[in-house]
Design a protein around this motif. Structure first.
Motif, PDB file in Angstrom:
ATOM      1  N   VAL A  75       0.846  -1.183   0.000  1.00 17.56           N
ATOM      2  CA  VAL A  75       0.000   0.000   0.000  1.00 17.56           C
ATOM      3  C   VAL A  75       0.888   1.242   0.000  1.00 17.56           C
ATOM      4  O   VAL A  75       1.815   1.361   0.810  1.00 17.56           O
ATOM      5  CB  VAL A  75      -0.929   0.022   1.236  1.00 17.56           C
ATOM      6  N   LEU A  76       0.617   2.154  -0.926  1.00 23.65           N
ATOM      7  CA  LEU A  76       1.382   3.386  -1.056  1.00 23.65           C
ATOM      8  C   LEU A  76       0.481   4.591  -0.831  1.00 23.65           C
ATOM      9  O   LEU A  76      -0.731   4.522  -1.067  1.00 23.65           O
ATOM     10  CB  LEU A  76       2.016   3.479  -2.451  1.00 23.65           C
ATOM     11  N   ARG A  77       1.080   5.683  -0.410  1.00 19.13           N
ATOM     12  CA  ARG A  77       0.335   6.931  -0.215  1.00 19.13           C
ATOM     13  C   ARG A  77       0.981   8.031  -1.067  1.00 19.13           C
ATOM     14  O   ARG A  77       2.202   8.229  -1.012  1.00 19.13           O
ATOM     15  CB  ARG A  77       0.340   7.346   1.255  1.00 19.13           C
ATOM     16  N   VAL A  78       0.165   8.716  -1.861  1.00 14.15           N
ATOM     17  CA  VAL A  78       0.671   9.782  -2.740  1.00 14.15           C
ATOM     18  C   VAL A  78       1.052  10.983  -1.883  1.00 14.15           C
ATOM     19  O   VAL A  78       0.242  11.477  -1.092  1.00 14.15           O
ATOM     20  CB  VAL A  78      -0.384  10.184  -3.786  1.00 14.15           C
ATOM     21  N   VAL A  79       2.280  11.442  -2.047  1.00 14.44           N
ATOM     22  CA  VAL A  79       2.762  12.575  -1.250  1.00 14.44           C
ATOM     23  C   VAL A  79       3.090  13.793  -2.112  1.00 14.44           C
ATOM     24  O   VAL A  79       3.273  14.889  -1.584  1.00 14.44           O
ATOM     25  CB  VAL A  79       4.015  12.182  -0.441  1.00 14.44           C
ATOM     26  N   ASP A  80       3.149  13.624  -3.428  1.00 16.16           N
ATOM     27  CA  ASP A  80       3.486  14.768  -4.275  1.00 16.16           C
ATOM     28  C   ASP A  80       3.076  14.441  -5.696  1.00 16.16           C
ATOM     29  O   ASP A  80       2.876  13.274  -6.058  1.00 16.16           O
ATOM     30  CB  ASP A  80       5.002  15.047  -4.213  1.00 16.16           C
ATOM     31  N   THR A  81       2.897  15.494  -6.486  1.00 16.22           N
ATOM     32  CA  THR A  81       2.674  15.332  -7.922  1.00 16.22           C
ATOM     33  C   THR A  81       3.776  16.099  -8.620  1.00 16.22           C
ATOM     34  O   THR A  81       3.563  17.161  -9.194  1.00 16.22           O
ATOM     35  CB  THR A  81       1.288  15.847  -8.337  1.00 16.22           C
ATOM     36  N   ASP A  82       4.970  15.562  -8.504  1.00 16.79           N
ATOM     37  CA  ASP A  82       6.172  16.216  -9.009  1.00 16.79           C
ATOM     38  C   ASP A  82       6.147  16.288 -10.528  1.00 16.79           C
ATOM     39  O   ASP A  82       6.162  15.266 -11.216  1.00 16.79           O
ATOM     40  CB  ASP A  82       7.399  15.440  -8.529  1.00 16.79           C
ATOM     41  N   ASP A  83       6.098  17.524 -11.056  1.00 17.83           N
ATOM     42  CA  ASP A  83       6.121  17.727 -12.504  1.00 17.83           C
ATOM     43  C   ASP A  83       4.982  16.983 -13.188  1.00 17.83           C
ATOM     44  O   ASP A  83       5.128  16.421 -14.273  1.00 17.83           O
ATOM     45  CB  ASP A  83       7.465  17.268 -13.065  1.00 17.83           C
ATOM     46  N   GLY A  84       3.828  16.965 -12.538  1.00 20.26           N
ATOM     47  CA  GLY A  84       2.662  16.319 -13.122  1.00 20.26           C
ATOM     48  C   GLY A  84       2.620  14.818 -12.941  1.00 20.26           C
ATOM     49  O   GLY A  84       1.717  14.156 -13.434  1.00 20.26           O
ATOM     50  N   GLU A  85       3.597  14.235 -12.221  1.00 17.19           N
ATOM     51  CA  GLU A  85       3.684  12.791 -12.043  1.00 17.19           C
ATOM     52  C   GLU A  85       3.516  12.469 -10.558  1.00 17.19           C
ATOM     53  O   GLU A  85       4.129  13.109  -9.707  1.00 17.19           O
ATOM     54  CB  GLU A  85       5.044  12.324 -12.545  1.00 17.19           C
ATOM     55  N   ALA A  86       2.677  11.496 -10.258  1.00 14.50           N
ATOM     56  CA  ALA A  86       2.407  11.172  -8.856  1.00 14.50           C
ATOM     57  C   ALA A  86       3.599  10.458  -8.234  1.00 14.50           C
ATOM     58  O   ALA A  86       4.167   9.526  -8.811  1.00 14.50           O
ATOM     59  CB  ALA A  86       1.165  10.302  -8.759  1.00 14.50           C
ATOM     60  N   ILE A  87       3.977  10.912  -7.037  1.00 12.97           N
ATOM     61  CA  ILE A  87       5.068  10.313  -6.266  1.00 12.97           C
ATOM     62  C   ILE A  87       4.465   9.787  -4.971  1.00 12.97           C
ATOM     63  O   ILE A  87       3.672  10.473  -4.315  1.00 12.97           O
ATOM     64  CB  ILE A  87       6.174  11.340  -5.949  1.00 12.97           C
ATOM     65  N   ALA A  88       4.836   8.557  -4.578  1.00 13.98           N
ATOM     66  CA  ALA A  88       4.246   7.932  -3.395  1.00 13.98           C
ATOM     67  C   ALA A  88       5.326   7.353  -2.505  1.00 13.98           C
ATOM     68  O   ALA A  88       6.459   7.106  -2.941  1.00 13.98           O
ATOM     69  CB  ALA A  88       3.257   6.836  -3.810  1.00 13.98           C
ATOM     70  N   ILE A  89       4.949   7.126  -1.249  1.00 10.46           N
ATOM     71  CA  ILE A  89       5.823   6.436  -0.299  1.00 10.46           C
ATOM     72  C   ILE A  89       5.016   5.303   0.323  1.00 10.46           C
ATOM     73  O   ILE A  89       3.771   5.324   0.275  1.00 10.46           O
ATOM     74  CB  ILE A  89       6.347   7.386   0.801  1.00 10.46           C
ATOM     75  N   PRO A  90       5.673   4.299   0.916  1.00 11.49           N
ATOM     76  CA  PRO A  90       4.929   3.229   1.589  1.00 11.49           C
ATOM     77  C   PRO A  90       4.039   3.794   2.695  1.00 11.49           C
ATOM     78  O   PRO A  90       4.476   4.627   3.500  1.00 11.49           O
ATOM     79  CB  PRO A  90       6.037   2.335   2.151  1.00 11.49           C
ATOM     80  N   ASP A  91       2.801   3.355   2.728  1.00 13.38           N
ATOM     81  CA  ASP A  91       1.838   3.902   3.681  1.00 13.38           C
ATOM     82  C   ASP A  91       2.197   3.545   5.117  1.00 13.38           C
ATOM     83  O   ASP A  91       1.935   4.314   6.035  1.00 13.38           O
ATOM     84  CB  ASP A  91       0.439   3.379   3.346  1.00 13.38           C
ATOM     85  N   SER A  92       2.818   2.396   5.326  1.00 17.41           N
ATOM     86  CA  SER A  92       3.103   1.933   6.683  1.00 17.41           C
ATOM     87  C   SER A  92       4.553   2.150   7.093  1.00 17.41           C
ATOM     88  O   SER A  92       5.016   1.575   8.066  1.00 17.41           O
ATOM     89  CB  SER A  92       2.762   0.446   6.820  1.00 17.41           C
ATOM     90  N   TRP A  93       5.284   2.962   6.344  1.00 16.85           N
ATOM     91  CA  TRP A  93       6.708   3.158   6.610  1.00 16.85           C
ATOM     92  C   TRP A  93       6.906   3.856   7.954  1.00 16.85           C
ATOM     93  O   TRP A  93       6.232   4.833   8.258  1.00 16.85           O
ATOM     94  CB  TRP A  93       7.333   3.980   5.498  1.00 16.85           C
ATOM     95  N   GLN A  94       7.820   3.349   8.740  1.00 23.04           N
ATOM     96  CA  GLN A  94       8.150   3.966  10.026  1.00 23.04           C
ATOM     97  C   GLN A  94       9.622   4.348   9.986  1.00 23.04           C
ATOM     98  O   GLN A  94      10.500   3.615  10.454  1.00 23.04           O
ATOM     99  CB  GLN A  94       7.867   3.011  11.181  1.00 23.04           C
TER     100      GLN A  94
END
Length: 780
Positions: free
Chosen positions: A105-124
Motif C-alpha cells: 500500500v502506497l500513499r501519494v505525497v506529491d505530484t512532481d512535474d505532473g507525475e504522482a510520487i508515493a511512499i509506503p503507507d506503513s513506513w516507520q
C-alpha cells in the motif's frame, strides 16, 4: 540510402500480442529449479529479489523443495535473517531489508512535474532510513491521483529508484474531514458534515479545544469507525465571510499557499528585462482589454482595423506567461500541480503567485507588457485567411468593463477602437452562425459581496454583445494556434469535446418522448440538430428543460494531444491559447508556439531561472500524462466553484425560510422531487414524505411521481409554488415543502390537468424524519 540500423541494446523487445502468440511458436525459458536442501542466505535473497510474486515462507519452501523438518529449519533461518537486517516483511511476503514488498500500500505525497510520487503507507522511518519515493505509473483510463490518495500497487526496482503500478485505489484513511462542532443534550461532541452528500454526523473523541459552532478539520481517532474523530485544526466561524470558499479549498485539496522557494523564483522572474530587439513593438496600436468589472487579472486584449477589401486585420494579444514561467523550475511545477486558477465569489486561488498573475503578466493600461501576439487576417465572410504569431511588447490603451464597452456602443459614443472591434466581430458572428455551433442559453449565477464580505445580491449574470465580441475573438485565436502548430507538425494540447455517446443519446431520446418530441438516432448528430430542436419550442419553460437535458447529454470537454475535434463549437481543431495566467494548458500551447516558430528569448543572467521557454523534452515526449492531470484539476475546480455558489445561495436564502417561491421540478426520484427556484437557481429536495399521506408511484422512464389515491402527478418541468423549509449554508442544501392548498403542479405537461388536493400532509408513513443525522440525536 540504406535504412539506419536500430541499436539492439538500447530498445526493449516489442511485446507480443495475444493473437500473435497463438500463431507463432514460443521458446519457453524456464528458471533452473533450486537444488533440494536448506538454502543459504544469499540463495533466499536472490529468490525473493527475482520472484514476480510476493515470496513468503510457503513460496520459499516450495521453490527449494523443503519438507518436514526442513520447513522448521527454514522458519528459524528466516527469523535469523530478519534479526540480522537482511530481510523484512511478514511470513507471507518477505523482501530484502531496505527494499519494498512486491505488492504494498502506497500513499501519494506529491505530484512532481505532473507525475504522482508515493511512499509506503506503513513506513516507520528513522533518521538513517527515510522512506523510498516511488514513481507511480498511472493508467491513462483511470482518474488522476491526488496527494493523500492511497493505492494498492505492484512495486518494481528500476535503476537507482523505484516505480509502482497501481492495482486499485483504496478508501481514504486518516484523511482530514471538514465539519462543524455540535454538542448533544448529554454534552457529547459531534462533527456535523459540510458535504450535503454525507447524511450522518460523526462522534468526536477529542475536541482539541474546539467549541460548538466552530468549523474544524478532524481526522479518525483510531482504526475503528467507533473510535470517532479528533479535531486537528480549528478554522473558525463557518458562516463568517470567506468561510464557504475555505470549505471547498479544504474539501477538494486545492493547493492555496505558495512555498517560499516558489515565491522567490516568481519574484526573480518578475524582474526579467524585456528584450525590445527580440520582440515586435506593438505599443503604437490602441489595443484594449475588455473584462468583467471585478476582474482580478487581465490576460487578453484585442485590436482590429479594416483591410480595405471588406475584411479586417486583427490582433489578439495574450500575456506572455511562458517568458516568466519556464519548464523545470519550482514555479512551473507548482503551476502544473494547480492546473488552473480557481475563482470563488470572495477570493481567487491563482495558478501563479500574485506578483505575476496580478502584476507583471496582467495587461494593465499604460504599462509595457510582454505579450504573445496572434495576428489574424479575416475576410469579408468572417473566415480566417491567415495568421502568424510573434512575441511582442504591448501597451494597453484602456481596460474596459463589459458593461462600459456595451454602453459606449449602444449610446454611439464608441471611439474607432471599439467601433472596429464590433465591425470585425459582426463578420466573425456571421461565420459562427454558418458554422452553427451548439447554442445553449444557460443562466450563470453571480454572487455579489459587500465590503464586509457579506452577500449583497445574487443575480443571473447578464450576457451582452460585449461578451460575445471578446469570446469570438478568443475562439479565432484558439483555432489559429491549433492550426499553426499542426502546420509545423508540432505537439498540440487540444481542447477536445467529443460528440455525445450513443448511451446518452438514447437517454435523451427517451426523455424527449415524454414531451412528445422525437430524436432519430439514425441521422448524423450535429450541434445544429440540437439548435433547430430548441428553436422550434415556443414554451419557455419546456425549452429550458430540454436545453438542460441536451447539456446533460454532452460529453465533458478535456485536454489531450490527440485531436478529436470540438463538437460544441463545431470546429475540427481547437486549442486553448488565450488564458495562460489561469490555465496551464494555454501555457503549454504558448511553449509549443515558441518552439515551432523560433520565438526563444535570450538566456537570463545567473542560474536561478531556467533558460528555455519552450516545451521541455519530457512534455514533448508525453503530453498525454500532463493533459490528464490538468483535465482532472479543471474538474476539481469546477466542482469546488459550483459547491461554493450553492453555499452562498443557501446562506442568502437562510433568512427567507418559510417564504414561498415559484419553482420548477428538475428531477424526480423514488424518494422525492428536486426543484429549482426560478430566476435564482437554488436547488433543493422535496421529500416524498411531505407530498401527502398517500403512496406515490415512481415511473423512472417518464420521470414522474403519481399519487395512488388522488392521481396527483409530478413530472420534470412542472412549475409549482413551494415553501422553503430548510436552507443549510454549510452544505448548500435546500429543502422544500408544498404550500397548503397549492401542492399540485401548475401547468402540468400533457393530458388533463392534475386534480387539486388539499395541502395538509402527514409525515410518518414513510419512516423516520429525513433530517436525523445520527441515531439517537434529537430532531431539530
Amino acid at each position: 540510402m540504406p535504412l539506419p540500423q536500430m541499436a539492439p541494446a538500447s530498445s526493449p523487445a516489442p511485446r507480443r500480442s495475444n493473437a500473435s502468440s497463438l500463431r507463432e511458436p514460443i521458446e519457453l525459458v524456464r528458471k533452473p529449479k533450486p537444488a533440494p536442501g536448506l538454502p543459504g542466505r544469499q540463495q533466499i535473497l536472490d529468490f525473493i529479489q527475482s520472484s514476480d510474486t510476493p515470496a513468503g515462507k510457503r513460496e520459499i519452501a516450495r521453490a527449494f523443495g523443503l519438507k518436514g523438518q526442513e520447513k522448521i529449519a527454514l522458519k528459524a533461518l528466516l527469523r535469523d535473517m530478519a534479526d540480522e537486517g537482511l530481510i523484512d516483511g511478514k511470513r507471507t511476503a518477505f523482501h530484502r531489508m531496505g527494499g519494498l514488498p512486491k505488492v504494498t500500500v502506497l500513499r501519494v505525497v506529491d505530484t512532481d512535474d505532473g507525475e504522482a510520487i508515493a511512499i509506503p503507507d506503513s513506513w516507520q522511518p528513522d533518521d538513517a532510513t527515510p522512506p523510498p519515493r516511488l514513481r507511480l505509473v498511472e493508467s491513462r483510463k483511470g482518474p488522476a491521483l491526488r496527494v493523500g490518495d492511497r493505492v494498492l500497487a505492484r512495486t518494481e526496482e528500476a535503476g537507482d529508484g523505484w516505480c509502482a503500478y497501481p492495482m486499485k485505489k483504496l478508501p481514504a484513511q486518516g484523511e482530514a474531514m471538514l465539519g462543524v462542532v455540535e454538542l448533544d443534550g448529554a454534552g457529547k461532541g459531534w462533527l456535523a458534515p459540510v458535504d450535503k452528500r454525507v447524511r450522518n454526523a460523526t462522534p468526536i473523541a477529542d475536541l482539541g479545544g474546539a467549541e460548538p459552532g466552530n468549523l474544524v478539520l478532524a481526522e479518525p481517532a483510531g482504526r475503528s469507525p467507533r473510535a470517532g474523530v479528533k479535531v486537528i485544526q480549528v478554522l473558525g466561524d463557518p458562516l463568517a465571510p470567506r468561510a464557504f470558499s475555505l470549505i471547498a479549498i479544504h474539501k477538494y485539496g486545492i493547493p492555496n499557499l505558495f512555498g517560499a522557494e516558489v515565491l522567490s523564483e516568481a519574484e526573480a522572474s518578475a524582474k526579467l528585462p524585456l528584450s525590445e530587439d527580440r520582440r515586435e513593438d506593438l505599443r503604437h496600436l490602441p489595443i484594449v482589454a475588455i473584462d468583467p468589472a471585478d476582474a482580478r487579472d487581465h490576460d487578453d486584449a484585442i485590436w482590429a482595423e479594416p483591410d480595405g477589401a471588406g475584411g479586417f486585420r486583427a490582433i489578439v494579444a495574450i500575456a506572455d506567461v511562458s517568458f516568466y514561467v519556464r519548464p523545470g523550475g519550482k514555479l512551473d511545477r507548482e503551476a502544473r500541480k494547480r492546473g488552473n486558477s480557481v475563482y470563488f465569489p470572495d477570493r481567487v486561488v491563482p495558478m501563479l503567485p500574485e506578483v505575476l498573475s496580478a502584476n507583471v503578466c496582467s495587461l494593465r493600461a499604460g504599462e509595457d507588457r510582454a505579450a504573445m501576439a496572434c495576428h489574424l487576417e479575416i475576410d469579408a465572410q468572417g473566415k480566417l485567411k491567415a495568421w502568424r504569431f510573434s512575441r511582442a511588447i504591448v501597451r494597453i490603451s484602456e481596460n474596459i468593463a463589459y458593461e462600459a464597452a456595451q454602453a459606449r456602443i449602444d449610446e454611439g459614443e464608441a471611439d474607432a477602437s471599439l467601433s472596429n472591434l464590433w465591425a470585425c466581430w459582426r463578420l466573425l458572428e456571421a461565420a459562427r452562425k454558418q458554422r452553427d455551433p451548439l447554442e445553449l442559453e444557460l443562466p450563470e449565477r453571480r454572487v455579489m459581496l459587500d465590503d464586509q464580505g457579506k452577500i449583497a445580491e445574487i443575480a443571473i449574470r447578464e450576457w451582452l454583445d460585449a461578451h460575445r465580441v471578446v469570446e469570438d475573438f478568443m475562439i479565432a485565436a484558439n483555432v489559429a494556434a491549433a492550426k499553426a502548430l499542426e502546420s509545423k507538425v508540432s505537439p498540440v494540447v487540444y481542447r477536445i469535446h467529443e460528440p455525445p455517446s450513443r448511451e446518452k443519446l438514447v437517454a435523451l431520446r427517451e426523455y424527449l418522448d415524454t414531451f412528445g418530441r422525437k430524436l432519430a438516432l439514425g441521422q448524423v448528430i450535429t450541434p445544429g440538430l440540437f439548435n433547430r430542436m430548441l428553436k422550434d419550442i415556443a414554451d419557455e419553460s419546456e425549452k429550458a428543460l430540454i436545453m438542460e437535458a441536451v447539456l446533460r447529454s454532452q460529453t465533458q470537454a478535456y485536454y489531450g494531444p490527440r485531436n478529436a475535434g470540438h463538437f460544441g463549437l463545431a470546429l475540427g481543431s481547437y486549442a486553448h491559447f488565450t488564458s495562460p495566467i489561469r490555465r496551464y494548458a494555454d501555457l503549454l500551447v504558448h511553449r509549443a508556439l515558441v518552439d515551432a516558430f523560433g520565438l526563444e528569448q535570450p538566456r537570463p543572467a545567473g542560474g536561478a531561472i531556467p533558460a528555455a521557454t519552450g516545451l521541455s523534452d519530457r512534455d514533448r515526449g508525453d503530453l498525454a500524462r500532463v493533459s490528464e492531470a490538468i483535465s482532472a484539476a479543471e474538474r476539481r475546480a469546477m466542482e469546488a466553484e459550483r459547491e461554493t455558489i450553492d453555499r452562498y445561495v443557501a446562506a442568502w436564502l437562510s433568512g427567507k425560510v418559510g417564504e414561498v417561491f415559484e419553482t420548477r421540478i428538475t428531477g424526480v426520484q423514488r424518494f422525492g422531487l428536486f426543484a429549482t427556484i426560478m430566476g435564482l437557481g437554488g436547488d433543493g429536495l422535496v421529500p416524498v414524505s411531505v407530498l401527502g399521506p398517500e403512496r406515490f408511484h415512481h415511473d423512472d422512464g417518464a420521470h414522474t411521481l403519481t399519487g395512488e389515491q388522488t392521481g396527483t402527478r409530478y413530472a420534470i418541468g412542472d412549475r409549482l409554488p413551494l415553501r422553503l423549509a430548510e436552507a443549510n449554508p454549510l452544505t448548500g442544501a435546500l429543502k422544500f415543502e408544498p404550500v397548503e392548498g397549492a401542492g399540485a403542479p401548475i401547468e402540468p405537461r400533457g393530458g388533463k390537468p392534475a386534480p387539486r388536493r388539499k395541502g395538509k400532509y402527514v409525515v410518518g408513513q414513510r419512516g423516520r424524519p429525513s433530517n436525523i443525522r445520527h441515531q439517537g440525536r434529537k430532531k431539530r
